[in-house]
Design a protein around this motif. Structure first.
Motif, PDB file in Angstrom:
ATOM      1  N   UNK A   8       0.575  -0.737  -0.183  1.00 40.31           N
ATOM      2  CA  UNK A   8      -0.179  -0.200  -0.629  1.00 40.31           C
ATOM      3  C   UNK A   8       0.809   1.270   0.122  1.00 40.31           C
ATOM      4  N   UNK A   9      -0.018   2.249  -0.493  1.00 37.46           N
ATOM      5  CA  UNK A   9       0.842   4.023  -0.525  1.00 37.46           C
ATOM      6  C   UNK A   9       0.608   4.646   0.038  1.00 37.46           C
ATOM      7  N   UNK A  26      -5.125  -2.414  -0.939  1.00 36.84           N
ATOM      8  CA  UNK A  26      -4.123  -3.048  -1.084  1.00 36.84           C
ATOM      9  C   UNK A  26      -3.591  -2.725  -3.237  1.00 36.84           C
ATOM     10  N   UNK A  27      -2.169  -2.964  -3.294  1.00 37.12           N
ATOM     11  CA  UNK A  27      -1.492  -2.675  -5.027  1.00 37.12           C
ATOM     12  C   UNK A  27      -2.510  -2.351  -5.426  1.00 37.12           C
ATOM     13  N   UNK A  30      -3.360   4.517  -6.360  1.00 38.53           N
ATOM     14  CA  UNK A  30      -3.337   5.728  -6.774  1.00 38.53           C
ATOM     15  C   UNK A  30      -5.270   5.522  -6.247  1.00 38.53           C
ATOM     16  N   UNK A  31      -5.575   4.467  -5.435  1.00 43.40           N
ATOM     17  CA  UNK A  31      -6.860   4.462  -4.994  1.00 43.40           C
ATOM     18  C   UNK A  31      -7.024   4.834  -3.430  1.00 43.40           C
ATOM     19  N   UNK A  32      -7.353   5.350  -2.409  1.00 45.53           N
ATOM     20  CA  UNK A  32      -7.969   6.341  -1.806  1.00 45.53           C
ATOM     21  C   UNK A  32      -9.498   5.981  -0.722  1.00 45.53           C
ATOM     22  N   UNK A  33      -9.624   5.638  -1.293  1.00 49.15           N
ATOM     23  CA  UNK A  33     -11.817   5.464  -0.635  1.00 49.15           C
ATOM     24  C   UNK A  33     -11.842   4.357  -0.955  1.00 49.15           C
ATOM     25  N   UNK A  38      -8.140   3.768   4.204  1.00 49.71           N
ATOM     26  CA  UNK A  38      -8.531   5.031   5.734  1.00 49.71           C
ATOM     27  C   UNK A  38      -6.603   5.689   6.263  1.00 49.71           C
ATOM     28  N   UNK A  39      -7.248   5.779   7.352  1.00 45.52           N
ATOM     29  CA  UNK A  39      -6.033   6.313   8.156  1.00 45.52           C
ATOM     30  C   UNK A  39      -5.880   5.968   9.525  1.00 45.52           C
TER      31      UNK A  39
END
Length: 248
Positions: A8-9, A26-27, A30-33, A38-39
């Motif tokens: 993950x980034x 995961x993998x 560019x996807x953060x939703x 999460x955070x």
């Protein structure tokens, strides 16, 4: 700050959430939703100053704290706070991971982290962190500009620092021998440090100066006071709002 960890980034130190880590799916960097993102927030609420991969965990620091992020997925992620007696990291770029240790700078000196605690390694050169030693003292405002790299050929860690209480640029490289735990110094004005790998997998060491030049270290004409000639001039950038960092 950004680091790739557990596929993950992780993005850190966002301006409106300085104590949070945001992780991608995961993998999918560019996807953060979505449910797989999460955070994680530090319970102290203090700004994150450094991150680094440490074996199967993520080393996270504030100016006076150190945490390890453990787990394999959002369901198992958890923060472990280490008891370091108020020692943290003041410069993200000072962090150097070597084998089972992480080396970094705090406002009181250079330290080594082993996953359990921290050890001061700069006691022989404590005048760099003593405000009464004006010739050597690294100004507090210059601690965040310290950068480090590992020189595998000579088994040492190089840090570029601002030597002198009135110094406004980095003018000295402090080298720490990780095997014999000794120190030596070079009067080199290095704004930044870099280690990369050549075509035959050999280590190549570079530093950037304050005139837009990138120097290859340990090469070129350097003895008898002759100036280093092994350098290239970096390309100019037209956009004044672009922040350019000489970093791998």
């Amino acid at each position: 700050l950004a680091v790739f960890f557990k596929n993950r980034l992780f993005l850190i130190n966002r301006a409106d959430a300085t104590n949070y880590l945001f992780y991608s799916s995961a993998f999918k960097p560019d996807v953060f939703n979505g449910p797989d993102t999460g955070y994680i927030g530090l319970p102290s609420g203090k700004p994150i100053t450094a991150v680094c991969r440490f074996f199967n965990e993520l080393f996270i620091a504030t100016a006076d704290e150190i945490y390890l992020l453990q787990g394999y997925s959002p369901q198992t992620f958890g923060l472990l706070k280490l008891n370091t007696g108020g020692i943290g990291v003041v410069s993200h770029h000072s962090v150097v991971a070597v084998g089972k240790y992480i080396y970094f700078v705090h406002s009181t000196g250079f330290y080594r982290f082993d996953g359990v605690g921290v050890v001061l390694i700069s006691k022989p050169i404590n005048h760099f962190f003593d405000s009464n030693e004006s010739t050597y003292f690294i100004p507090i405002t210059r601690l965040s500009t310290i950068q480090g790299r590992f020189d595998r050929v000579h088994s040492c860690i190089d840090w570029t620092v601002s030597k002198g209480s009135a110094q406004a640029t980095n003018n000295t490289i402090c080298s720490f021998d990780i095997e014999n735990e000794g120190w030596w110094f070079d009067n080199i004005a290095a704004a930044s440090l870099l280690r990369t790998t050549g075509a035959y997998y050999q280590d190549l060491l570079y530093h950037g100066d304050y005139a837009g030049k990138a120097h290859q270290d340990w090469t070129g004409t350097t003895d008898n006071g002759t100036a280093i000639s092994a350098y290239i001039t970096t390309r100019g950038f037209g956009q004044k709002d672009v922040l350019n960092v000489f970093r791998s």
